[in-house]
Design a protein around this motif. Structure first.
Motif, PDB file in Angstrom:
ATOM      1  N   GLY A   1       0.816  -1.210   0.000  1.00 26.72           N
ATOM      2  CA  GLY A   1       0.000   0.000   0.000  1.00 26.72           C
ATOM      3  C   GLY A   1       0.843   1.251   0.000  1.00 26.72           C
ATOM      4  N   ASP A   2       0.263   2.305   0.497  1.00 26.87           N
ATOM      5  CA  ASP A   2       0.817   3.642   0.353  1.00 26.87           C
ATOM      6  C   ASP A   2       1.801   4.012   1.462  1.00 26.87           C
ATOM      7  N   LEU A   3       2.890   3.273   1.573  1.00 20.92           N
ATOM      8  CA  LEU A   3       3.917   3.585   2.569  1.00 20.92           C
ATOM      9  C   LEU A   3       4.902   4.594   1.994  1.00 20.92           C
ATOM     10  N   ASP A   4       5.655   5.234   2.867  1.00 21.17           N
ATOM     11  CA  ASP A   4       6.725   6.139   2.460  1.00 21.17           C
ATOM     12  C   ASP A   4       7.711   5.370   1.586  1.00 21.17           C
ATOM     13  N   ARG A   5       8.237   6.019   0.566  1.00 16.15           N
ATOM     14  CA  ARG A   5       9.114   5.312  -0.374  1.00 16.15           C
ATOM     15  C   ARG A   5      10.414   4.828   0.278  1.00 16.15           C
ATOM     16  N   LYS A   6      10.853   5.479   1.351  1.00 18.33           N
ATOM     17  CA  LYS A   6      12.046   5.016   2.056  1.00 18.33           C
ATOM     18  C   LYS A   6      11.762   3.674   2.747  1.00 18.33           C
ATOM     19  N   VAL A   7      10.563   3.564   3.312  1.00 16.90           N
ATOM     20  CA  VAL A   7      10.166   2.316   3.968  1.00 16.90           C
ATOM     21  C   VAL A   7      10.034   1.207   2.919  1.00 16.90           C
ATOM     22  N   LEU A   8       9.448   1.544   1.771  1.00 16.68           N
ATOM     23  CA  LEU A   8       9.312   0.558   0.695  1.00 16.68           C
ATOM     24  C   LEU A   8      10.682   0.085   0.206  1.00 16.68           C
ATOM     25  N   ALA A   9      11.635   1.013   0.079  1.00 20.20           N
ATOM     26  CA  ALA A   9      12.986   0.648  -0.349  1.00 20.20           C
ATOM     27  C   ALA A   9      13.624  -0.273   0.692  1.00 20.20           C
ATOM     28  N   TYR A  10      13.428   0.054   1.960  1.00 17.75           N
ATOM     29  CA  TYR A  10      13.963  -0.765   3.048  1.00 17.75           C
ATOM     30  C   TYR A  10      13.382  -2.181   2.967  1.00 17.75           C
ATOM     31  N   LEU A  11      12.054  -2.263   2.825  1.00 17.39           N
ATOM     32  CA  LEU A  11      11.393  -3.564   2.737  1.00 17.39           C
ATOM     33  C   LEU A  11      11.845  -4.346   1.510  1.00 17.39           C
ATOM     34  N   PHE A  12      12.003  -3.638   0.394  1.00 20.93           N
ATOM     35  CA  PHE A  12      12.447  -4.290  -0.835  1.00 20.93           C
ATOM     36  C   PHE A  12      13.842  -4.884  -0.652  1.00 20.93           C
ATOM     37  N   GLY A  13      14.730  -4.102  -0.055  1.00 22.76           N
ATOM     38  CA  GLY A  13      16.082  -4.593   0.205  1.00 22.76           C
ATOM     39  C   GLY A  13      16.066  -5.820   1.098  1.00 22.76           C
ATOM     40  N   MET A  14      15.291  -5.754   2.175  1.00 24.79           N
ATOM     41  CA  MET A  14      15.179  -6.885   3.109  1.00 24.79           C
ATOM     42  C   MET A  14      14.629  -8.108   2.375  1.00 24.79           C
ATOM     43  N   ASP A  15      13.603  -7.886   1.561  1.00 26.04           N
ATOM     44  CA  ASP A  15      12.941  -8.949   0.805  1.00 26.04           C
ATOM     45  C   ASP A  15      13.924  -9.655  -0.127  1.00 26.04           C
ATOM     46  N   ARG A  16      14.908  -8.914  -0.627  1.00 24.50           N
ATOM     47  CA  ARG A  16      15.890  -9.479  -1.563  1.00 24.50           C
ATOM     48  C   ARG A  16      17.160  -9.969  -0.847  1.00 24.50           C
ATOM     49  N   GLY A  17      17.141  -9.934   0.493  1.00 21.24           N
ATOM     50  CA  GLY A  17      18.266 -10.468   1.245  1.00 21.24           C
ATOM     51  C   GLY A  17      19.443  -9.505   1.394  1.00 21.24           C
ATOM     52  N   VAL A  18      19.199  -8.221   1.144  1.00 17.34           N
ATOM     53  CA  VAL A  18      20.263  -7.215   1.282  1.00 17.34           C
ATOM     54  C   VAL A  18      20.331  -6.778   2.751  1.00 17.34           C
ATOM     55  N   ASP A  19      21.533  -6.618   3.275  1.00 13.64           N
ATOM     56  CA  ASP A  19      21.700  -6.137   4.652  1.00 13.64           C
ATOM     57  C   ASP A  19      21.355  -4.650   4.688  1.00 13.64           C
ATOM     58  N   MET A  20      20.214  -4.334   5.263  1.00 14.53           N
ATOM     59  CA  MET A  20      19.730  -2.950   5.315  1.00 14.53           C
ATOM     60  C   MET A  20      19.886  -2.356   6.712  1.00 14.53           C
ATOM     61  N   SER A  21      20.602  -3.048   7.600  1.00 17.15           N
ATOM     62  CA  SER A  21      20.685  -2.634   9.005  1.00 17.15           C
ATOM     63  C   SER A  21      21.230  -1.221   9.178  1.00 17.15           C
ATOM     64  N   ARG A  22      22.140  -0.798   8.284  1.00 14.82           N
ATOM     65  CA  ARG A  22      22.720   0.543   8.446  1.00 14.82           C
ATOM     66  C   ARG A  22      21.702   1.664   8.221  1.00 14.82           C
ATOM     67  N   PHE A  23      20.561   1.331   7.637  1.00 14.12           N
ATOM     68  CA  PHE A  23      19.539   2.354   7.387  1.00 14.12           C
ATOM     69  C   PHE A  23      18.450   2.368   8.457  1.00 14.12           C
ATOM     70  N   ARG A  24      18.389   1.323   9.273  1.00 10.37           N
ATOM     71  CA  ARG A  24      17.298   1.174  10.243  1.00 10.37           C
ATOM     72  C   ARG A  24      17.169   2.391  11.161  1.00 10.37           C
ATOM     73  N   GLU A  25      18.290   2.859  11.693  1.00 13.32           N
ATOM     74  CA  GLU A  25      18.285   3.998  12.626  1.00 13.32           C
ATOM     75  C   GLU A  25      17.767   5.273  11.966  1.00 13.32           C
ATOM     76  N   ARG A  26      18.089   5.444  10.680  1.00 19.16           N
ATOM     77  CA  ARG A  26      17.754   6.692   9.985  1.00 19.16           C
ATOM     78  C   ARG A  26      16.331   6.722   9.452  1.00 19.16           C
ATOM     79  N   LEU A  27      15.665   5.565   9.443  1.00 17.55           N
ATOM     80  CA  LEU A  27      14.268   5.529   8.994  1.00 17.55           C
ATOM     81  C   LEU A  27      13.376   6.058  10.115  1.00 17.55           C
ATOM     82  N   GLU A  28      12.434   6.888   9.748  1.00 24.62           N
ATOM     83  CA  GLU A  28      11.518   7.428  10.768  1.00 24.62           C
ATOM     84  C   GLU A  28      10.288   6.529  10.845  1.00 24.62           C
ATOM     85  N   LEU A  29      10.432   5.447  11.574  1.00 26.82           N
ATOM     86  CA  LEU A  29       9.316   4.476  11.675  1.00 26.82           C
ATOM     87  C   LEU A  29       8.476   4.736  12.890  1.00 26.82           C
TER      88      LEU A  29
END
Length: 134
Positions: free
Chosen positions: A106-134
């Motif tokens: 659905g209509d999530l922020d594009r940064k969150v979608l990018a984060y989820l997409f990276g996670m979904d593809r097995g990319v280590d996204m941990s360095r972005f977790r702190e900077r995401l405003e969740l």
């Protein structure tokens, strides 16, 4: 470092003045940076942040504010770059993948979608977790 979408639109048109629909069209159809709905949201956010100034029915790019924003770094662009490099994909393919996540979540922020997409593809996204405003 990838170019800011507004800078790319200015380079494409050769002017820093746009109508709202023209800018949305350039971002979504000409440059294929984002979908139409995302482009509309991007324009609204850019106005709120002061990157675009409404003047006489036109949107004018606020160059000094854009330079300041660029120096802070665009988290979304950084994430797309990281995913592309990690998967050895083209940037456009990553953007398509991120946009396809919108259909799923659905209509999530594009940064969150990018984060989820990276996670979904097995990319280590941990360095972005702190900077995401969740």
């Amino acid at each position: 470092m990838p170019m800011h979408p507004l800078k790319r639109a200015v380079d494409y048109k050769g002017s820093s003045e746009f109508t709202r629909s023209e800018l949305v069209g350039i971002l979504s159809f000409s440059l294929r940076i984002m979908g139409v709905r995302e482009a509309k949201e991007f324009v609204n956010e850019a106005i709120e942040k002061g990157l675009l100034i409404e003047r006489d029915g036109k949107l004018v790019v606020n160059e000094p504010a854009l330079e300041e924003e660029k120096s802070e770094g665009d988290l979304f662009e950084e994430m797309v770059e990281h995913i592309a490099k990690s998967l050895s994909w083209e940037r456009e393919d990553v953007l398509e993948g991120v946009n396809s996540m919108r259909e799923r979540y659905g209509d999530l922020d594009r940064k969150v979608l990018a984060y989820l997409f990276g996670m979904d593809r097995g990319v280590d996204m941990s360095r972005f977790r702190e900077r995401l405003e969740l």
